[in-house]
Write a protein that holds these residues in place. Structure first.
Motif, PDB file in Angstrom:
ATOM      1  N   ARG A   1     -13.109   1.429   6.287  1.00 17.80           N
ATOM      2  CA  ARG A   1     -11.864   1.188   7.003  1.00 17.80           C
ATOM      3  C   ARG A   1     -10.697   1.832   6.268  1.00 17.80           C
ATOM      4  O   ARG A   1      -9.828   2.451   6.894  1.00 17.80           O
ATOM      5  CB  ARG A   1     -11.646  -0.319   7.111  1.00 17.80           C
ATOM      6  CG  ARG A   1     -10.638  -0.724   8.129  1.00 17.80           C
ATOM      7  CD  ARG A   1     -10.626  -2.240   8.275  1.00 17.80           C
ATOM      8  NE  ARG A   1      -9.649  -2.665   9.264  1.00 17.80           N
ATOM      9  CZ  ARG A   1      -8.357  -2.750   9.018  1.00 17.80           C
ATOM     10  NH1 ARG A   1      -7.885  -2.443   7.833  1.00 17.80           N
ATOM     11  NH2 ARG A   1      -7.524  -3.137   9.978  1.00 17.80           N
TER      12      ARG A   1
ATOM     13  N   ASN B   1     -16.865   8.179   8.016  1.00 14.65           N
ATOM     14  CA  ASN B   1     -16.446   7.476   6.817  1.00 14.65           C
ATOM     15  C   ASN B   1     -17.482   6.482   6.330  1.00 14.65           C
ATOM     16  O   ASN B   1     -17.482   6.118   5.173  1.00 14.65           O
ATOM     17  CB  ASN B   1     -15.148   6.732   7.088  1.00 14.65           C
ATOM     18  CG  ASN B   1     -14.018   7.685   7.288  1.00 14.65           C
ATOM     19  OD1 ASN B   1     -13.943   8.707   6.610  1.00 14.65           O
ATOM     20  ND2 ASN B   1     -13.145   7.383   8.218  1.00 14.65           N
TER      21      ASN B   1
ATOM     22  N   ASP C   1      -7.990   8.766  -0.771  1.00 16.25           N
ATOM     23  CA  ASP C   1      -7.835  10.198  -0.514  1.00 16.25           C
ATOM     24  C   ASP C   1      -9.138  10.969  -0.640  1.00 16.25           C
ATOM     25  O   ASP C   1      -9.261  12.082  -0.166  1.00 16.25           O
ATOM     26  CB  ASP C   1      -6.815  10.801  -1.491  1.00 16.25           C
ATOM     27  CG  ASP C   1      -5.453  10.204  -1.269  1.00 16.25           C
ATOM     28  OD1 ASP C   1      -5.200   9.751  -0.148  1.00 16.25           O
ATOM     29  OD2 ASP C   1      -4.657  10.176  -2.224  1.00 16.25           O
TER      30      ASP C   1
ATOM     31  N   PRO D   1       0.799  -1.218   0.000  1.00 13.85           N
ATOM     32  CA  PRO D   1       0.000   0.000   0.000  1.00 13.85           C
ATOM     33  C   PRO D   1       0.839   1.280   0.000  1.00 13.85           C
ATOM     34  O   PRO D   1       0.292   2.364  -0.039  1.00 13.85           O
ATOM     35  CB  PRO D   1      -0.789  -0.103   1.314  1.00 13.85           C
ATOM     36  CG  PRO D   1      -0.658  -1.521   1.745  1.00 13.85           C
ATOM     37  CD  PRO D   1       0.637  -1.990   1.203  1.00 13.85           C
ATOM     38  N   ILE D   2       2.162   1.106   0.076  1.00 12.35           N
ATOM     39  CA  ILE D   2       3.012   2.303   0.092  1.00 12.35           C
ATOM     40  C   ILE D   2       2.902   3.033  -1.238  1.00 12.35           C
ATOM     41  O   ILE D   2       2.839   4.241  -1.301  1.00 12.35           O
ATOM     42  CB  ILE D   2       4.477   1.917   0.359  1.00 12.35           C
ATOM     43  CG1 ILE D   2       4.537   0.982   1.565  1.00 12.35           C
ATOM     44  CG2 ILE D   2       5.334   3.141   0.560  1.00 12.35           C
ATOM     45  CD1 ILE D   2       5.754   0.093   1.592  1.00 12.35           C
TER      46      ILE D   2
ATOM     47  N   CYS E   1     -10.803   4.365   4.500  1.00 12.15           N
ATOM     48  CA  CYS E   1     -10.876   5.816   4.708  1.00 12.15           C
ATOM     49  C   CYS E   1     -10.191   6.199   6.015  1.00 12.15           C
ATOM     50  O   CYS E   1      -9.437   7.148   6.064  1.00 12.15           O
ATOM     51  CB  CYS E   1     -12.333   6.270   4.758  1.00 12.15           C
ATOM     52  SG  CYS E   1     -13.062   6.465   3.153  1.00 12.15           S
ATOM     53  N   SER E   2     -10.461   5.427   7.074  1.00 15.67           N
ATOM     54  CA  SER E   2      -9.834   5.768   8.349  1.00 15.67           C
ATOM     55  C   SER E   2      -8.346   5.507   8.316  1.00 15.67           C
ATOM     56  O   SER E   2      -7.596   6.032   9.127  1.00 15.67           O
ATOM     57  CB  SER E   2     -10.409   4.972   9.504  1.00 15.67           C
ATOM     58  OG  SER E   2     -11.669   4.523   9.244  1.00 15.67           O
ATOM     59  N   GLU E   3      -7.947   4.673   7.388  1.00 16.25           N
ATOM     60  CA  GLU E   3      -6.537   4.358   7.282  1.00 16.25           C
ATOM     61  C   GLU E   3      -5.818   5.420   6.471  1.00 16.25           C
ATOM     62  O   GLU E   3      -4.600   5.519   6.510  1.00 16.25           O
ATOM     63  CB  GLU E   3      -6.409   3.005   6.583  1.00 16.25           C
ATOM     64  CG  GLU E   3      -5.207   2.212   6.919  1.00 16.25           C
ATOM     65  CD  GLU E   3      -5.277   0.842   6.268  1.00 16.25           C
ATOM     66  OE1 GLU E   3      -4.622  -0.060   6.740  1.00 16.25           O
ATOM     67  OE2 GLU E   3      -6.018   0.689   5.263  1.00 16.25           O
ATOM     68  N   GLY E   4      -6.591   6.181   5.721  1.00 17.42           N
ATOM     69  CA  GLY E   4      -5.988   7.202   4.873  1.00 17.42           C
ATOM     70  C   GLY E   4      -5.557   6.667   3.536  1.00 17.42           C
ATOM     71  O   GLY E   4      -4.795   7.315   2.832  1.00 17.42           O
ATOM     72  N   SER E   5      -6.027   5.477   3.155  1.00 13.75           N
ATOM     73  CA  SER E   5      -5.557   4.962   1.873  1.00 13.75           C
ATOM     74  C   SER E   5      -6.484   5.328   0.714  1.00 13.75           C
ATOM     75  O   SER E   5      -6.152   5.073  -0.425  1.00 13.75           O
ATOM     76  CB  SER E   5      -5.316   3.454   1.939  1.00 13.75           C
ATOM     77  OG  SER E   5      -6.362   2.813   2.596  1.00 13.75           O
TER      78      SER E   5
END
Lengths: 416, 541
Positions: free
Chosen positions: A145, A190, A153, A48-49, A147-151
Motif C-alpha cells: 500500500r 507492488n 521510493d 508522512p510529509i 508503494c502505491s501511495e508513493g511513500s
C-alpha cells in the motif's frame, strides 16, 4: 530512562525464562522483536510529509531491529513508517478477530519487541501462529500500500528488471537506469515488492533450524500468501475504438479485513505439527523417522512433485510433518502449531494471560463467544441496562452519519 | 496474353518467395519477443488532502502531495465534503517522468467503500459526481520543473455498481464493498512529463450530487500507458515495412502500366489495398515525440479502420472476379459490388461515428465518456449493433461468393480430364495456386483470431511466481501485424501482371476444348488472370 528500565527487565525475564524451560527458548522470539515498532513513536508525530522526521521518531525502534532489518530500513526510506502502520493494523485486526474469544489478542501497555502480545508467543501454540501470520500479512499489505501511495521510493519501478527489490538506487546511474526501465516496460506490481521485502524483514531473525523457527517461518509465509492470493485482477480494454485488441490488467490489493477473516478461518483449522522434527535439516528428519505409514509418505512425496506447491513450499527447504500421521501435511497457507494452547480462563501472569473474568459473553450462543465457553463454566452475571444506540442512520459524504438515537433495553452477561 | 506472376512463376521460385515471406513473418514474431508487453498499468493511491474552499474556485489552484493530510478513518468532526480533495500525482515516483514513447494515458478510478451497519442496502448503484482537474508540468532543461499548468477540467457523472455478499461474511461492519471500476479519463497523447489530478467529490442534496456515496476508505487510480519499449519496436516495424510496401506498389503500378490496356478492377483494388497499408505503416508516431497530437488515438483508429475496410472489400471483389457476375466483354467496375460493399461502408461508418463521439469529444474533454448518460449508451450501443449486423451481412455475402467460386471450379475440374495434357496441367496449376492463396487468407484470418484469443488468455492469467521475461502478447501483436503486411506484399507481387508469354499451345479445333482456346482478338480488359477467363468461359458454356 523508562525505556532502559523496561529493557533491562525484559532481559531479566528472558533469561529467567530461558533457565526455566531450556536453552532453546532463548531464541524463540528473536525474529519478532520488530513488533515493537508498532508502539514506537506516537502516531500523531508521524507526519508522512517529512520522511526524515518519521525516521527520527521511529529510531527508538531501531534498537529492537536486527542488523539486516536495520539495513533494509536504511536502504528503503519510508519502510519504517509502513512497518509501523502494518504492525498496528495487525494488532487492530487481531483484536477484532478475537474480540469474542477467551484469548482476545490483548497487547501490553508498555511493550517492547516481541512482548507486545505478551508472553503467549513463547509457546508454539495456535495463538502464536496467528500472531505471526497476521503480522507478516499486515507488513506485506502495508508495504504494498505504501508503494502505491508513493511513500517508499524504492518500490518496483527502479528495480523491475534487476530482480532485487531491496537494493536502493543510490547514485545517479541507478536512477537513470530506473527511468529508462520505466520508459521501456513500465512498473510491475507492488505486491511483489511487498512480498519480498516483507519476507526479508520479517523472516530476518528466523534461521529455520529449530521446530519453533520452522513454525514461525511457515506461519509468516502463510500470512504473506494470503495477501498475495487475495489480490484480485481487473482488466481494461483500450484497443482500437476501445475494443479488447489490447487489454491491460492489474492486481487490486484486498482490504486487510478480508485477510484477517481468512487467517481467522485458518486459525480455527490450524495444523498440529510434530514437534520432534527439529533436526539440523530436513533430510535427517526424514531418515530418523521410519515411515510409519506408507500412505503418508505417498502424500508428502506427491506434494513435493506437484510443481507449483513445491516451489512455494520449499523456499526454506523444509516440510513440516503433521502430528497425526493420518493427516495431510500442512499446506502453504495453513497455520501450524506444535504446542497446545494454555488455558485462557484464569489469569496467568507468567504467560501474560489476563483471564476471562469480567468479559462480556453471549448467553444464547453455542460458540466460543457463548457464556458457557467464555466463562469457563464459572457462571456469569446478568444485568439489564438501558443503552442509547444509533439507528435509522443515513450517511452523508464525506464524514457525517446522521442517526436517530434509539433507546433500547439490553441484557448484558459478564463472566464472573 | 497477360497473366499474373502467380501463374507463371515456377514452383521453385514460388517456394523461394514463400520461404522469404515466411522468414520475414517469423522475424516479426521474434522481434515482438524482445518488446515488453504492449501496455502497462500503475496503481496510485490517492493522497487525501485538505481543500482550500475559496482558492479551489480558481482553476489555476493546485493541491499537490505536499499538503495537509486527512486520515479518512479518523476524521475530525465538522469536516465536510468540500474540505476534501484527492490528489494524484502521475507518475507515482517523483524521480520518474513520462516518456513520449508511452503514447497515451488512460485513467481508471477505484473506490473502496466500507459497509456500515444499519444503513446500507446490499446492492446498489452509486451515481458519482466527480470534479476532476488535470494539470501538467515539464522538466526544465536547467533542472527542476515548470509550475503546474491547467490542462483540463470537468465535472463528470459516473455510475458505480457496488455489492456485498453478506451471506459469507460473519461481521460485515467495516467490510469493503465490491465496487466496479470507474473509467475517468483518456489522453490521446502523453506529451508532458508530469500530470497532476485533483479530484473533488462535491456533496449537494438538492442537486443530488454524491448522495449515494458511502464511507470511502481508499481511492486508487489505475493508470494505463503504452510501454515505450513496445512503441519503439512497433514503430521500427512500421518504418521497416513502409518503404518496402511503397517500393512494391511502385513496381506493381509500373508493371500494370507497361501493358497496353487499362488496369483491371482487381488491380485497382490491389493498389488501393497497398495504399491503405502504406498509410497504416506510415510511422506518424515519430511526430508525437516533438508535437502534441492528442488526436493520435483517433487517427490510429481511423487508419486501422480504413485498412480493414479495404481488406474486406478486396476479399469480396477478389472472390467476385473469379466467379463472374459480369456480362461478357463489359469492363467490370466497382459499381457491380455496391450491394456487398455497402455492408462494409455501413459498418465502418457507424464505427467511425461511434469513435468520433467517444474519442473525438475526448479531444476537447479528456474526461468525457459516451457511456455515462443513458442516451449516450443507447446511441453507442446502436452504432455498435449496426456495425455488428453489417459485419455479419458481409460475412454471409463473402461466404456465399467463395462457395460459388469453389463450386465453379469443381464443375470445371470434372471437365479437365478431357483436355489436352499441357492445358490440363496448366489449369490445374492455376486452380492449385488459387486455392493456395485462398488457403493463405484463411490461415491468416485464423492466426489472427487465435492470437487474439491467446493474448486475451495470456493477459487474463495470473502470473505470480513465473520469472518469465518474455512477453508473448507483444510477439502476438507484432506477429499478426507483420503477417498482414507480408500477406499484402505477397498479393501485390503474385498478382502483378506477368510479361511472360504463354507457352506454345497446340491449337485444337475439335471437341469442347475449342471453348478454352484463347482468341487473340478477344483480350477482355478485365481478364487479369487466366483463371478468370477460365471461369468466364465456363459460364458461357
Amino acid at each position: 530512562m523508562k525505556v532502559t528500565v523496561i529493557f533491562v527487565m525484559n532481559l531479566f525475564v528472558l533469561t529467567a525464562l530461558g533457565d526455566v524451560t531450556n536453552a532453546r527458548s532463548k531464541n524463540r522470539g528473536k525474529g519478532s522483536m520488530w513488533w515493537g515498532i508498532a508502539k514506537a513513536g506516537e502516531p500523531n508525530n508521524l507526519s508522512p510529509i517529512s520522511p526524515g522526521g518519521v525516521y527520527m521518531d521511529l529510531s527508538s525502534a531501531h534498537g529492537t531491529l536486527r542488523r539486516k532489518q536495520r539495513r533494509l530500513a536504511r536502504e528503503n526510506p519510508g519502510l519504517l513508517v509502513a512497518l509501523h502502520k502494518g504492525a498496528n493494523n495487525a494488532i487492530h485486526e487481531c483484536q477484532h478477530q478475537f474480540r469474542n474469544q477467551r484469548w482476545n489478542c490483548s497487547t501490553r501497555a508498555f511493550p517492547r519487541g516481541k512482548n507486545l502480545f505478551g508472553k503467549i508467543v513463547d509457546k508454539g501454540c495456535r495463538e502464536t501462529a496467528f500472531i505471526y501470520a497476521i503480522t507478516s500479512a499486515a507488513v506485506t499489505h502495508a508495504i504494498a500500500r505504501a508503494c502505491s501511495e508513493g511513500s517508499i521510493d524504492t518500490c518496483n519501478c527502479e528495480t523491475h528488471y534487476k530482480g532485487r527489490p531491496h537494493v536502493s538506487g543510490n547514485g545517479g546511474g541507478a536512477a537513470v537506469a530506473g527511468v529508462r526501465d520505466f520508459e521501456w516496460g513500465g512498473c510491475s506490481d507492488n505486491i511483489g515488492f511487498g512480498f519480498t521485502v516483507s519476507r526479508e524483514f520479517v523472516d530476518a531473525g528466523e534461521r529455520g533450524k529449530t521446530i519453533r523457527e520452522k513454525m514461525n517461518l511457515h506461519n509468516n509465509e502463510a500470512g504473506r500468501w494470503h495477501v498475495k492470493d487475495q489480490m484480485r485482477q481487473e482488466c481494461k480494454c483500450h484497443g482500437m475504438s476501445g475494443s479488447c485488441t489490447i487489454k491491460t490488467c492489474w492486481m487490486r490489493l484486498p482490504p486487510f479485513r478480508v485477510i484477517g477473516d481468512l487467517l481467522k478461518d485458518r486459525f480455527d483449522g490450524a495444523s498440529h505439527v510434530a514437534a520432534s522434527g527439529h533436526h539440523r535439516n530436513n533430510n535427517n528428519a526424514h531418515q530418523n523417522r521410519p515411515p510409519k505409514n506408507p500412505k503418508l509418505n505417498a502424500i508428502s512425496s506427491n506434494s513435493i512433485h506437484s510443481k507449483r506447491e513445491n516451489r512455494r513450499k520449499h523456499k526454506y527447504g523444509f516440510q513440516l510433518k503433521p502430528f497425526n500421521p493420518e493427516h495431510k501435511p500442512p499446506g502453504t497457507k495453513d497455520l501450524v502449531y506444535y504446542e497446545m494452547s494454555p488455558g485462557f480462563c484464569e489469569k496467568n501472569p507468567k504467560l501474560g494471560i489476563q483471564g476471562t473474568h469480567g468479559r462480556l459473553c453471549n448467553d444464547t450462543s453455542m460458540g466460543v463467544d457463548g457464556c458457557d465457553i467464555m466463562c469457563c463454566g464459572r457462571g456469569y452475571r446478568t444485568q439489564e441496562v438501558v443503552v442509547f444506540e444509533r439507528c435509522n442512520c443515513t450517511f452523508h459524504w464525506c464524514c457525517e452519519v446522521k442517526c436517530d438515537v434509539c433507546r433500547t433495553k439490553r441484557t448484558i452477561h459478564t463472566c464472573v | 496474353m497477360p497473366g499474373t506472376i502467380l501463374e507463371n512463376l515456377s514452383g521453385r521460385k514460388l517456394s523461394v518467395l514463400v520461404a522469404i515471406l515466411f522468414f520475414s513473418q517469423l522475424g516479426c514474431f521474434l522481434v515482438g519477443l524482445i518488446a515488453p508487453k504492449p501496455a502497462n498499468s500503475q496503481g496510485i493511491l490517492a493522497t487525501v488532502c485538505h481543500n482550500n474552499k475559496t482558492a479551489a474556485k480558481d482553476m489555476n489552484y493546485w493541491v499537490t502531495r505536499n499538503c495537509e493530510r486527512i486520515d479518512l478513518n479518523h476524521v475530525e468532526p465538522g469536516l465536510t465534503a468540500d474540505d476534501i480533495v484527492f490528489v494524484l500525482q502521475m507518475p507515482l515516483s517523483p524521480e520518474m517522468d513520462f516518456s513520449r514513447w508511452q503514447q497515451n494515458l488512460v485513467g481508471i478510478l477505484q473506490f473502496d467503500l466500507l459497509y456500515q451497519k444499519g444503513l446500507n442496502p446490499v446492492d446498489f448503484i452509486v451515481e458519482l459526481t466527480i470534479d476532476a482537474r488535470l494539470a501538467f508540468s515539464d522538466k526544465k532543461r536547467t533542472g527542476g520543473r515548470t509550475p503546474w499548468t491547467y490542462y483540463a477540467h470537468s465535472e463528470e457523472k459516473r455510475y458505480m455498481d457496488c455489492n456485498i455478499d453478506l451471506k459469507n461474511i460473519k461481521d460485515p461492519e467495516g467490510y469493503p464493498y465490491n465496487c466496479s471500476m470507474v473509467p475517468l479519463f483518456e489522453l490521446g497523447s502523453l506529451y508532458h512529463d508530469y500530470y497532476l489530478l485533483n479530484i473533488r467529490l462535491p456533496y449537494n442534496e438538492q442537486q443530488m450530487k454524491n448522495v449515494d456515496l458511502r464511507k470511502i476508505q481508499d481511492v486508487y487510480l489505475h493508470l494505463i500507458h503504452m510501454n515505450g519499449g513496445f512503441t519503439q519496436v512497433w514503430v521500427s516495424l512500421k518504418t521497416f515495412f513502409f518503404p518496402i510496401i511503397i517500393g512494391i506498389m511502385v513496381w506493381f503500378w509500373r508493371r500494370v502500366h507497361l501493358l497496353s490496356r487499362t488496369p483491371a478492377l482487381l488491380e485497382y483494388m490491389l493498389i488501393s489495398l497497398g495504399g491503405t497499408l502504406a498509410f497504416l505503416d506510415l510511422p506518424l508516431e515519430y511526430l508525437t515525440l516533438w508535437f502534441e497530437m492528442p488526436y493520435m488515438l483517433l487517427l490510429s483508429d481511423i487508419r486501422q479502420g480504413i485498412f480493414y475496410a479495404m481488406l474486406l472489400s478486396f476479399w469480396l471483389v477478389f472472390a467476385g472476379e473469379h466467379m463472374l457476375i459480369q456480362d461478357n466483354g463489359e469492363k467490370n467496375s466497382i459499381k457491380l459490388y455496391w450491394k456487398h460493399l455497402s455492408t462494409i461502408v455501413t459498418g465502418c461508418l457507424s464505427l467511425l461515428v461511434f469513435d468520433l463521439c467517444e474519442r473525438g469529444i475526448q479531444l476537447v474533454n479528456p474526461f468525457y465518456s459516451i457511456w455515462v448518460t443513458p442516451v449516450g449508451t443507447n446511441l453507442a450501443l446502436s452504432f455498435i449493433i449496426l456495425a455488428g449486423i453489417s459485419a455479419s451481412m458481409y460475412f454471409i455475402f463473402l461466404c456465399y461468393m467463395i462457395w460459388r467460386v469453389f463450386k465453379n471450379i469443381s464443375i470445371k475440374r470434372s471437365v479437365l480430364p478431357s483436355m489436352s495434357q499441357a492445358r490440363r496441367l496448366h489449369y490445374e496449376g492455376i486452380i492449385y495456386r488459387f486455392n493456395f492463396l485462398m488457403l493463405a487468407t484463411v490461415i491468416c484470418a485464423a492466426v489472427t483470431v487465435i492470437s487474439f484469443i491467446l493474448s486475451q488468455v495470456a493477459e487474463g492469467q495470473n502470473k505470480w511466481d513465473e520469472n518469465m521475461e518474455l512477453e508473448l502478447s507483444s510477439a502476438l501483436h507484432t506477429g499478426v501485424y507483420g503477417m498482414w503486411n507480408v500477406y499484402i506484399c505477397a498479393m501485390l507481387m503474385l498478382y502483378a501482371p506477368s510479361h511472360k508469354q504463354w507457352p506454345a499451345e497446340p491449337i485444337c479445333t475439335e471437341g469442347e476444348e475449342v471453348e478454352f482456346s484463347r482468341l487473340p482478338t478477344d483480350p477482355t480488359p478485365n481478364e487479369i488472370s487466366s483463371l478468370t477467363s477460365f471461369a468466364s468461359k465456363a459460364s458461357i458454356e
